[in-house]
Design an enzyme around this catalytic site. Structure first.
Site, PDB file in Angstrom:
ATOM      1  N   HIS A 148       0.813  -1.217   0.000  1.00 56.85           N
ATOM      2  CA  HIS A 148       0.000   0.000   0.000  1.00 56.85           C
ATOM      3  C   HIS A 148       0.850   1.272   0.000  1.00 56.85           C
ATOM      4  O   HIS A 148       0.345   2.359  -0.280  1.00 56.85           O
ATOM      5  CB  HIS A 148      -0.991   0.003   1.176  1.00 56.85           C
ATOM      6  CG  HIS A 148      -0.389   0.304   2.508  1.00 56.85           C
ATOM      7  ND1 HIS A 148      -0.065  -0.671   3.433  1.00 56.85           N
ATOM      8  CD2 HIS A 148      -0.056   1.476   3.098  1.00 56.85           C
ATOM      9  CE1 HIS A 148       0.425  -0.111   4.520  1.00 56.85           C
ATOM     10  NE2 HIS A 148       0.448   1.192   4.340  1.00 56.85           N
ATOM     11  N   ASP A 185       0.244  -7.642   1.655  1.00 53.34           N
ATOM     12  CA  ASP A 185       0.694  -6.249   1.715  1.00 53.34           C
ATOM     13  C   ASP A 185       2.219  -6.140   1.704  1.00 53.34           C
ATOM     14  O   ASP A 185       2.814  -5.391   2.480  1.00 53.34           O
ATOM     15  CB  ASP A 185       0.124  -5.567   2.962  1.00 53.34           C
ATOM     16  CG  ASP A 185       0.160  -4.044   2.847  1.00 53.34           C
ATOM     17  OD1 ASP A 185       0.318  -3.536   1.720  1.00 53.34           O
ATOM     18  OD2 ASP A 185       0.047  -3.365   3.889  1.00 53.34           O
ATOM     19  N   SER A 277       4.681   2.830   7.834  1.00 50.09           N
ATOM     20  CA  SER A 277       4.325   1.652   7.050  1.00 50.09           C
ATOM     21  C   SER A 277       5.493   1.190   6.183  1.00 50.09           C
ATOM     22  O   SER A 277       6.124   1.991   5.493  1.00 50.09           O
ATOM     23  CB  SER A 277       3.122   1.952   6.159  1.00 50.09           C
ATOM     24  OG  SER A 277       1.956   2.072   6.913  1.00 50.09           O
TER      25      SER A 277
END
Length: 435
Positions: A148, A185, A277
């Site tokens: 992402h 992910d 992230s």
């Protein structure tokens, strides 16, 4: 002893003791900055103005007389001041030294990922614009991050932080997406791999020797609740930030792309915010045990619950992406009823709604729901109980295409008036999901 001297010793933070002979014994304990500062200021004051408190007198001829308390009180105080001046202004505990050492070791292997190359000036003085997330060096060519993070980046830029004699500087390079797996992910980037006919640009893309410093990888199958962890990344664009916490939970589940769950997710209270992230979650040895990926929060800001993909899952998928360009994921060839339907029907497992024609499960004889009658209910795989689709997909993540599994199902009786269920063990050779 005058109270002013006793107060000075207490403020030093060293728990020093004064013996009856007037000498001071310094215990080997770390003093804190505030106590040292106050003590040093007091020492300087006594050195300059000591005579005002215990100054010398004079005899009848005008000669200076040493006050009987001057040597007895001032000399030990000056000895204490000398000891404090020699000690570091910021003494670190053993635990603090380990953390700062970990930060220094890991820093070269952590990167920021942005839409464009950041400016080289003002390193660390203000948030860098355009940072989409973090990543870390996997091997001599590749960087790993979250899918992402790079999903909406046409051209990701990877920025390294280097320290030399002149301070810190950035080195930014255009990267190419090698592959990704939206379900877990995970994404893999190759740094400096762009083909260019511009010789000058090609020269600028050359990676200096020693720049790619892979981080050591640990294991996530033996983690314990309560052990220390460290989240490394670029929260809110603040480059190379380190936060500390503990593992709050293991074996959590996180919904991935397409509704397929990621199992074994690590829960931590180490601060994770936007920009973290893709960065590494480290153990106390500086080994990567997870990849920071999400938070549970009603406000969008960190609320004490951070989630990281376990390194065991990341390792398997990254190596598959590097070698194949995609993740080889096993396939049963079944479509299951929603868990809520299974609960309403009070089933012991998950019901098969559809069997994919010519798929692995169809070849093994699995039956779907039809004509208003229940289909097979999957209750176990390789002897392990299944009560939800999360359970089944979690088990499949540990398998590979071509593996054979034993699926235990409960099948309604051929007698339509009977509510008896027959239990069967079916052997299924897993297929491979489409790329």
């Amino acid at each position: 002893m005058p109270s002013s001297i006793r107060g000075l010793v207490t403020l030093s933070g060293n728990h020093s003791s004064v013996t009856s002979g007037g000498s001071m014994k310094l215990h080997h304990q770390k003093c804190r900055q505030r106590g040292c500062l106050v003590a040093l200021l007091a020492c300087a004051f006594l050195r300059l103005r000591g005579s005002a408190f215990v100054g010398p007198g004079r005899d009848w001829s005008g000669r200076r007389l040493e006050h009987p308390l001057r040597r007895q009180l001032l000399v030990p105080v000056l000895e204490l001041c000398s000891a404090l001046q020699v000690a570091p202004a910021l003494a670190l505990s053993g635990d603090e030294q380990l953390v700062t050492s970990l930060f220094e070791r890991v820093t070269p292997g952590v990167v920021s990922i942005a839409r464009e190359a950041p400016p080289k000036e003002s390193m660390g003085e203000k948030p860098s614009p355009g940072i989409a997330g973090s990543g870390f060096v996997w091997d001599k060519k590749h960087v790993v991050t979250n899918y992402h993070v790079i999903n909406e980046l046409q051209t990701p830029y990877v920025t390294f932080l280097l320290k030399d004699g002149e301070g810190s500087k950035r080195l930014s390079y255009q990267a190419q997406v090698v592959g990704y797996d939206a379900t877990s992910d995970v994404a893999v980037l190759e740094v400096g791999s762009q083909d260019s006919k511009d010789k000058q640009k090609e020269k600028e893309m050359d990676i200096p020797r020693g720049l790619m410093q892979p981080l050591a990888r640990g294991r996530s199958d033996r983690l314990l609740v309560g052990q220390n962890v460290f989240a490394f990344g670029n929260p809110f664009g603040l480059e190379h930030s380190l936060s500390r916490g503990i593992i709050s939970g293991v074996s959590r589940r996180l919904e991935g792309a397409g509704g397929r769950p990621i199992s074994g997710v690590i829960q931590t209270d180490a601060s994770i915010n936007p920009g973290n992230s893709g960065g590494p979650l480290l153990n106390s040895d500086g080994e990567v045990i997870g990849v920071n990926t999400a938070i549970l929060s009603g406000s969008g800001m960190f609320a004490g619950v951070g989630l990281a993909i376990p390194i065991d899952t990341v390792y398997k998928n990254v190596e598959s992406i590097i070698s194949k360009g995609f993740v080889k994921r096993p396939l049963l060839g079944l479509v299951f009823a929603p868990d809520v339907m299974d609960q309403e029907l009070q089933l012991n497992g998950i019901m098969v709604m559809k069997v994919i024609p010519d798929g692995p499960a169809a070849s093994a004889g699995v039956r779907a729901m039809r004509g208003g009658r229940l289909g097979d209910v999957v209750v176990a795989m390789d002897g392990k109980r299944i009560s939800s689709t999360d359970d089944l997909f979690g088990m499949l993540e540990q398998r590979a295409p071509g593996d054979t599994v034993k699926l235990t199902v409960q099948r309604p009786s051929a007698d339509v008036d009977s509510e008896k269920l027959e239990e069967l063990d079916l052997s299924i050779k897993l297929g491979q999901a489409a790329e």
